[in-house]
Design a protein around this motif. Sequence first.
Motif, PDB file in Angstrom:
ATOM      1  N   GLU A 178       0.889  -1.125  -0.018  1.00 32.59           N
ATOM      2  CA  GLU A 178       0.001   0.201  -0.038  1.00 32.59           C
ATOM      3  C   GLU A 178       0.654   1.144   0.078  1.00 32.59           C
ATOM      4  OE1 GLU A 178      -2.565  -0.202   3.476  1.00 32.59           O
ATOM      5  OE2 GLU A 178      -4.038  -1.561   2.348  1.00 32.59           O
ATOM      6  N   THR A 179       0.327   2.108  -0.681  1.00 30.93           N
ATOM      7  CA  THR A 179       1.085   3.547  -0.648  1.00 30.93           C
ATOM      8  C   THR A 179       0.306   4.348   0.319  1.00 30.93           C
ATOM      9  OG1 THR A 179      -0.143   4.072  -2.769  1.00 30.93           O
ATOM     10  CG2 THR A 179       2.012   3.364  -2.901  1.00 30.93           C
ATOM     11  N   LEU A 180       0.824   5.690   0.577  1.00 29.54           N
ATOM     12  CA  LEU A 180       0.116   6.607   1.674  1.00 29.54           C
ATOM     13  C   LEU A 180      -1.161   7.025   1.078  1.00 29.54           C
ATOM     14  CD1 LEU A 180       0.272   8.349   3.976  1.00 29.54           C
ATOM     15  CD2 LEU A 180       1.395   9.999   2.488  1.00 29.54           C
ATOM     16  N   ASP A 181      -1.361   7.103  -0.343  1.00 27.92           N
ATOM     17  CA  ASP A 181      -2.600   7.605  -0.725  1.00 27.92           C
ATOM     18  C   ASP A 181      -3.895   6.372  -0.548  1.00 27.92           C
ATOM     19  OD1 ASP A 181      -1.486   6.481  -2.736  1.00 27.92           O
ATOM     20  OD2 ASP A 181      -2.568   7.349  -4.240  1.00 27.92           O
ATOM     21  N   GLY A 182      -3.448   5.177  -0.364  1.00 33.32           N
ATOM     22  CA  GLY A 182      -4.391   4.337  -0.435  1.00 33.32           C
ATOM     23  C   GLY A 182      -4.300   3.378  -1.700  1.00 33.32           C
ATOM     24  N   GLY A 183      -3.524   3.543  -2.625  1.00 32.42           N
ATOM     25  CA  GLY A 183      -3.125   2.758  -3.772  1.00 32.42           C
ATOM     26  C   GLY A 183      -2.204   1.561  -3.389  1.00 32.42           C
TER      27      GLY A 183
END
Length: 354
Positions: A178-183
Motif C-alpha cells: 500500500e501507498t500513503l494515498d491508499g493505492g
Amino acid sequence: MSESDTEDWQENARMIVDSARAIVPADGSLSRVRKARFHGSGFDREVMRQAADLGWMLMRVEEDAGGLGLGMRETCALMEVLGGGLVPEPVLSSLMAAAVLQERLPEAVLTGEAVIVTAWQDKVGAQDWRGGASGGRLLGRKYNVPGAADADFFAVVTGGGVAVVPRGAEGLTVTSEETLDGGRTGLLTFDGVEAEFLPCERVEQVLQDARLAHSAYLLGLSERALTITLDYLRVRKQFDKPIGSFQSLQHRATEMKIRLELARAAISATARRFDTGADERTRSRDAARCKLRAGELAMLVAREAVQMHGAMGITDEADIGLFVRKAISEANLFGGPRQQRASLAALLDQEEAA
C-alpha cells in the motif's frame, strides 16, 4: 505549424477531455476514489475497460499501427483532468506500454478485457531501465510498477528490448504494498523468466513523454487542491473575518497561483515542442524541467493546504487530505526534484563541453 493543425489538436483535446467525464465526475465527486482506497488492487478494472473503449490506450500508437496517432498536447490534456480527479487507475502506465509496443499490443488489452502496465525502473530512487535481459531470459527486479496487483500483462523494458510477460509466467513473482494515498505499487522479481525481447528504439522517448504526462497529472492535482483551499479561505473565519482577507495568506495563495501558472505554461510549451519534432537533448531537458516544476508545485500546494486548513487538512474525512496524500505519493514518480536537478546539471555540462 499551420492554423488548421492548431485547430486539429485543440479539437482533439476537447474531445479527450469530454470523454474523461465518463470517469472523472464534472461535479468533482471523489466518492469512487474513496471506495477504491486501501481495498483490493487499488484500482477498478471496469474503469480500465472504459479507458480502452474510449480509445485512450491507442492515443500514442501511430496511425499506421492501428492507433490514433495523437500528440503530447492531447495526452497532457487528458492527464491533467485525471489528476484533478485523483484517478488511481494505471492509465499512464498502460499508455506507455502501448507506445512502446505499438502494433504488438495484446488484442485483449485493446478490447479492455486485459490490463497491461509498464515495468521499467531498475532501482528505487534512480531512472535506470536497461537492466533485466540476459540470454533470452529476464533476471532481477523492476520497481514501482503501478497496477501490478491486478495487471494481466507487463511490458518489461530492458536494454535488450521489450518483453510482454503474462502475470502467470514461470519465474515471475509479483508483490505489492500500500501507498500513503491508499493505492498500491508493485515489485516484479524475475528468476530466469523466458521471454521474447522485441526491439524498440523509442524507450527513452516514451519515458520522456511519460515524465511530461505525469507532470500534467500533478498540475491537475495541484490546481484542484488549490481551488479547494481558496474556497476554504473564503468561508473559515477568525475575528469575524474570512481568513482569506488576511494579507499574509493572500501572499501565500498568490505564490501558489503564480507557480501553478508557470508550470502550466512550461508543460504546454514542452508538449508543443515534443509534437513538432524537438531533438533528443531538448526533450530530455524540457521533460526534466517540467517534472521539477510540477513535483515541487504539488508538494508546495500540499504543505500550504495543510497549513491553511489547520489540523483538518490531513484528516481522512476532508477531501483536501486525499490530495495531500496523493501529492506525497506521486511527486517523486519518474524522478523527484533532486534527480531532475541532477539530470539538468548533466545536460548543461554536456552543452558546455560540446
